[in-house]
Design a protein around this motif. Structure first.
Motif, PDB file in Angstrom:
ATOM      1  N   GLU A  31      46.309  42.941  39.153  1.00 18.63           N
ATOM      2  CA  GLU A  31      47.596  43.224  38.511  1.00 18.63           C
ATOM      3  C   GLU A  31      48.075  44.590  38.981  1.00 18.63           C
ATOM      4  OE1 GLU A  31      47.180  42.890  34.321  1.00 18.63           O
ATOM      5  OE2 GLU A  31      46.492  40.807  34.382  1.00 18.63           O
ATOM      6  N   GLY A  32      49.127  44.615  39.780  1.00 23.25           N
ATOM      7  CA  GLY A  32      49.601  45.862  40.356  1.00 23.25           C
ATOM      8  C   GLY A  32      48.873  46.162  41.664  1.00 23.25           C
ATOM      9  N   LYS A  33      48.862  47.432  42.052  1.00 20.99           N
ATOM     10  CA  LYS A  33      48.238  47.817  43.320  1.00 20.99           C
ATOM     11  C   LYS A  33      46.728  47.947  43.209  1.00 20.99           C
ATOM     12  CE  LYS A  33      52.256  50.181  45.294  1.00 20.99           C
ATOM     13  NZ  LYS A  33      52.764  51.447  45.885  1.00 20.99           N
ATOM     14  N   LYS A  34      46.230  48.246  42.014  1.00 26.07           N
ATOM     15  CA  LYS A  34      44.785  48.351  41.825  1.00 26.07           C
ATOM     16  C   LYS A  34      44.456  48.201  40.349  1.00 26.07           C
ATOM     17  CE  LYS A  34      45.049  53.419  41.725  1.00 26.07           C
ATOM     18  NZ  LYS A  34      44.585  54.679  42.366  1.00 26.07           N
ATOM     19  N   GLN A  35      43.213  47.819  40.074  1.00 24.18           N
ATOM     20  CA  GLN A  35      42.766  47.710  38.691  1.00 24.18           C
ATOM     21  C   GLN A  35      41.261  47.933  38.624  1.00 24.18           C
ATOM     22  OE1 GLN A  35      43.939  43.572  37.903  1.00 24.18           O
ATOM     23  NE2 GLN A  35      41.782  43.031  37.693  1.00 24.18           N
ATOM     24  N   LYS A  36      40.789  48.178  37.401  1.00 22.82           N
ATOM     25  CA  LYS A  36      39.369  48.432  37.197  1.00 22.82           C
ATOM     26  C   LYS A  36      38.634  47.118  36.939  1.00 22.82           C
ATOM     27  CE  LYS A  36      39.988  52.906  37.374  1.00 22.82           C
ATOM     28  NZ  LYS A  36      39.617  53.666  38.584  1.00 22.82           N
ATOM     29  N   LEU A  37      37.443  47.014  37.481  1.00 17.72           N
ATOM     30  CA  LEU A  37      36.568  45.870  37.238  1.00 17.72           C
ATOM     31  C   LEU A  37      35.284  46.407  36.626  1.00 17.72           C
ATOM     32  CD1 LEU A  37      35.682  42.904  37.518  1.00 17.72           C
ATOM     33  CD2 LEU A  37      34.934  43.441  39.855  1.00 17.72           C
ATOM     34  N   SER A  38      35.024  46.030  35.390  1.00 16.95           N
ATOM     35  CA  SER A  38      33.858  46.546  34.665  1.00 16.95           C
ATOM     36  C   SER A  38      32.710  45.553  34.725  1.00 16.95           C
ATOM     37  CB  SER A  38      34.229  46.833  33.213  1.00 16.95           C
ATOM     38  OG  SER A  38      33.113  47.288  32.494  1.00 16.95           O
ATOM     39  N   ILE A  39      31.558  46.032  35.203  1.00 17.42           N
ATOM     40  CA  ILE A  39      30.342  45.219  35.255  1.00 17.42           C
ATOM     41  C   ILE A  39      29.339  45.832  34.285  1.00 17.42           C
ATOM     42  CG2 ILE A  39      28.482  44.316  36.692  1.00 17.42           C
ATOM     43  CD1 ILE A  39      31.268  43.251  37.420  1.00 17.42           C
ATOM     44  N   THR A  40      28.826  45.020  33.366  1.00 15.36           N
ATOM     45  CA  THR A  40      27.897  45.525  32.356  1.00 15.36           C
ATOM     46  C   THR A  40      26.456  45.351  32.809  1.00 15.36           C
ATOM     47  OG1 THR A  40      27.857  43.387  31.222  1.00 15.36           O
ATOM     48  CG2 THR A  40      29.492  44.983  30.509  1.00 15.36           C
ATOM     49  N   ASN A  41      25.558  46.091  32.165  1.00 20.76           N
ATOM     50  CA  ASN A  41      24.134  45.950  32.438  1.00 20.76           C
ATOM     51  C   ASN A  41      23.696  44.517  32.166  1.00 20.76           C
ATOM     52  OD1 ASN A  41      23.036  48.473  33.305  1.00 20.76           O
ATOM     53  ND2 ASN A  41      23.435  49.292  31.270  1.00 20.76           N
ATOM     54  N   GLY A  42      22.960  43.933  33.095  1.00 20.68           N
ATOM     55  CA  GLY A  42      22.444  42.580  32.914  1.00 20.68           C
ATOM     56  C   GLY A  42      23.375  41.477  33.360  1.00 20.68           C
ATOM     57  N   GLU A  43      24.616  41.808  33.721  1.00 20.58           N
ATOM     58  CA  GLU A  43      25.557  40.785  34.179  1.00 20.58           C
ATOM     59  C   GLU A  43      25.090  40.242  35.529  1.00 20.58           C
ATOM     60  OE1 GLU A  43      30.404  40.160  34.603  1.00 20.58           O
ATOM     61  OE2 GLU A  43      29.566  42.050  33.852  1.00 20.58           O
ATOM     62  N   THR A  44      25.197  38.936  35.702  1.00 23.50           N
ATOM     63  CA  THR A  44      24.678  38.288  36.910  1.00 23.50           C
ATOM     64  C   THR A  44      25.808  37.750  37.782  1.00 23.50           C
ATOM     65  OG1 THR A  44      24.528  36.088  35.896  1.00 23.50           O
ATOM     66  CG2 THR A  44      22.638  37.577  35.622  1.00 23.50           C
ATOM     67  N   TYR A  45      25.479  37.552  39.063  1.00 20.73           N
ATOM     68  CA  TYR A  45      26.451  36.956  39.971  1.00 20.73           C
ATOM     69  C   TYR A  45      26.823  35.542  39.514  1.00 20.73           C
ATOM     70  CZ  TYR A  45      26.732  40.440  43.693  1.00 20.73           C
ATOM     71  OH  TYR A  45      27.012  41.569  44.419  1.00 20.73           O
ATOM     72  N   THR A  46      25.833  34.794  39.059  1.00 17.86           N
ATOM     73  CA  THR A  46      26.105  33.422  38.616  1.00 17.86           C
ATOM     74  C   THR A  46      27.135  33.410  37.495  1.00 17.86           C
ATOM     75  OG1 THR A  46      23.889  32.652  39.235  1.00 17.86           O
ATOM     76  CG2 THR A  46      25.093  31.350  37.609  1.00 17.86           C
ATOM     77  N   GLY A  47      26.929  34.267  36.492  1.00 15.17           N
ATOM     78  CA  GLY A  47      27.866  34.331  35.381  1.00 15.17           C
ATOM     79  C   GLY A  47      29.234  34.824  35.812  1.00 15.17           C
ATOM     80  N   PHE A  48      29.241  35.812  36.697  1.00 11.65           N
ATOM     81  CA  PHE A  48      30.498  36.377  37.200  1.00 11.65           C
ATOM     82  C   PHE A  48      31.299  35.326  37.962  1.00 11.65           C
ATOM     83  CE2 PHE A  48      32.751  38.841  40.571  1.00 11.65           C
ATOM     84  CZ  PHE A  48      33.619  39.542  39.750  1.00 11.65           C
ATOM     85  N   ILE A  49      30.631  34.598  38.841  1.00 11.32           N
ATOM     86  CA  ILE A  49      31.296  33.566  39.653  1.00 11.32           C
ATOM     87  C   ILE A  49      31.772  32.419  38.768  1.00 11.32           C
ATOM     88  CG2 ILE A  49      30.904  31.821  41.432  1.00 11.32           C
ATOM     89  CD1 ILE A  49      28.975  33.890  42.757  1.00 11.32           C
ATOM     90  N   THR A  75      21.123  42.570  43.077  1.00  9.35           N
ATOM     91  CA  THR A  75      21.782  42.179  41.836  1.00  9.35           C
ATOM     92  C   THR A  75      23.094  42.945  41.663  1.00  9.35           C
ATOM     93  OG1 THR A  75      20.565  43.886  40.629  1.00  9.35           O
ATOM     94  CG2 THR A  75      19.593  41.679  40.710  1.00  9.35           C
ATOM     95  N   MET A  76      23.901  42.485  40.723  1.00 10.05           N
ATOM     96  CA  MET A  76      25.112  43.237  40.394  1.00 10.05           C
ATOM     97  C   MET A  76      24.700  44.535  39.706  1.00 10.05           C
ATOM     98  SD  MET A  76      27.604  40.222  38.920  1.00 10.05           S
ATOM     99  CE  MET A  76      29.114  41.133  39.107  1.00 10.05           C
ATOM    100  N   LYS A  77      25.428  45.608  40.016  1.00  9.52           N
ATOM    101  CA  LYS A  77      25.110  46.914  39.449  1.00  9.52           C
ATOM    102  C   LYS A  77      26.183  47.307  38.416  1.00  9.52           C
ATOM    103  CE  LYS A  77      21.436  47.612  41.936  1.00  9.52           C
ATOM    104  NZ  LYS A  77      21.406  46.319  42.609  1.00  9.52           N
ATOM    105  N   ALA A  78      25.722  47.741  37.252  1.00  9.75           N
ATOM    106  CA  ALA A  78      26.639  48.123  36.178  1.00  9.75           C
ATOM    107  C   ALA A  78      27.506  49.299  36.607  1.00  9.75           C
ATOM    108  CB  ALA A  78      25.851  48.479  34.921  1.00  9.75           C
ATOM    109  N   GLY A  79      28.743  49.268  36.184  1.00  8.35           N
ATOM    110  CA  GLY A  79      29.662  50.353  36.499  1.00  8.35           C
ATOM    111  C   GLY A  79      31.092  49.854  36.442  1.00  8.35           C
ATOM    112  N   VAL A  80      32.019  50.745  36.652  1.00  9.41           N
ATOM    113  CA  VAL A  80      33.436  50.391  36.698  1.00  9.41           C
ATOM    114  C   VAL A  80      33.926  50.600  38.123  1.00  9.41           C
ATOM    115  CG1 VAL A  80      35.730  50.847  35.775  1.00  9.41           C
ATOM    116  CG2 VAL A  80      33.725  51.071  34.299  1.00  9.41           C
TER     117      VAL A  80
END
Length: 332
Positions: A31-49, A75-80
């Motif tokens: 949405e717009g030119k850029k946005q934040k994507l927040s990944i939480t601790n323990g979040e997996t690629y399978t769940g994300f996809i 694995t996915m790494k937590a962060g924004v």
């Protein structure tokens, strides 16, 4: 024959190219030119996809999962993370496997969890610089300039975003100041004739209310029950205080013996409030503490179907208890 095979192969290549374009090489929706994507601790690629597929952002999630299995060995790494317009889904998948790509750290402080759990989450967050979380409690509080002897209840639960590399001291100081601001403002606007000597006692009660119900509309009702009990000299008799006093001995259930075993927090055996809060109370719980309902209820028990039944006398309470037991038996 060979011509037919060639045509078939070319058709297959076209199909594969289309599928890849609709998935791996498709622009990640921004949405717009850029946005934040927040990944939480323990979040997996399978769940994300799977979530991308559920949100209709990709058409063939199996393609993304195969790509991840073959090309992403982490694995996915937590962060924004910052996703810019024009980045492909593949680029985003690659980006979130490396914490160095994160722009910010996301910290989820859940209402009703404990200060111990908050400090442990900070210890485990690789994007936060550690300076105080590994100190003994007394020294930690001194470093934070907190004038209390126990950290419980002093930090505001919410979702916070911090710059990558922020110090744990800065984060805890911020959370403490936010909680004190909430507490001070609520205390100033409190209802008259509350049974609390000071705002810290009110914070203790707010933590108990937080643990007793997850239903917002019940907060003031629970607050009213406990306020009336304190005024009557009646013991609070609330299970969450027993659990907190048990500490690591608590394994998911409390027995009649646990209810009878004295601890500093067991409100079945002590009069009045426990010595400290038992959790991190939300703003809603703090405000409910300052504004209990005006009913005559002094009892409540779970319904078994969500929420509680509130009553003003022992006979009605006992009937509500039997109804709860009946509901739970029917569920078995």
């Amino acid at each position: 024959m060979y011509k037919g095979i060639l045509i078939g192969f070319m058709a297959l290549c076209v199909v594969v190219a289309i599928v890849l374009k609709l998935n791996l090489f498709k622009d990640y929706p921004v949405e717009g030119k850029k946005q934040k994507l927040s990944i939480t601790n323990g979040e997996t690629y399978t769940g994300f996809i799977d979530q991308l597929a559920e949100d209709k952002k990709v058409s063939f999630p199996i393609i993304l999962k195969l790509y991840r299995k073959v090309f992403i060995h982490d694995t996915m790494k937590a962060g924004v993370y910052e996703v810019t317009q024009g980045m492909s889904v593949r680029e985003v998948l690659d980006m979130v496997s490396n914490a160095d790509n994160a722009q910010m750290s996301r910290l989820l402080v859940i209402e009703g969890t404990t200060a111990k759990q908050l400090i442990q989450a900070l210890r485990q967050d690789n994007l936060i610089q550690k300076s105080v979380v590994n100190l003994p409690t007394a020294q930690l509080l001194k470093e934070l300039n907190i004038p209390y002897e126990h950290p419980e209840g002093l930090f505001a639960p919410d979702t916070y975003f911090f710059d990558k590399g922020e110090s744990d001291k800065k984060i805890l100081t911020d959370l403490y100041q936010r909680q004190m601001k909430i507490l001070n403002e609520a205390w100033e606007k409190r209802a008259p004739d509350l049974p609390y000597k000071n705002k810290y006692e009110a914070l203790i009660m707010a933590s108990i209310i937080e643990k007793e119900t997850s239903v917002d509309r019940e907060l003031e009702q629970v607050s009213g029950v406990f306020a009336r009990r304190l005024k009557m000299g009646m013991r609070l008799q609330t299970d969450p205080t027993v659990i907190y006093g048990m500490g690591d001995r608590y394994q998911g259930k409390i027995s009649k013996q646990d209810l009878r075993t004295p601890t500093a927090y067991n409100t079945y055996t002590i009069n009045g409030l426990p010595p400290t809060p038992i959790a991190l109370p939300s703003k809603k719980a703090i405000e409910a503490t300052m504004h209990p309902d005006d009913s005559e209820n002094i009892y409540f028990v779970a319904t078994g179907n969500g929420g509680h039944t509130f009553t003003s006398n022992l006979a009605d309470h006992n009937r509500a208890v039997q109804e709860y037991i009946s509901v739970m038996r029917s569920k078995k």
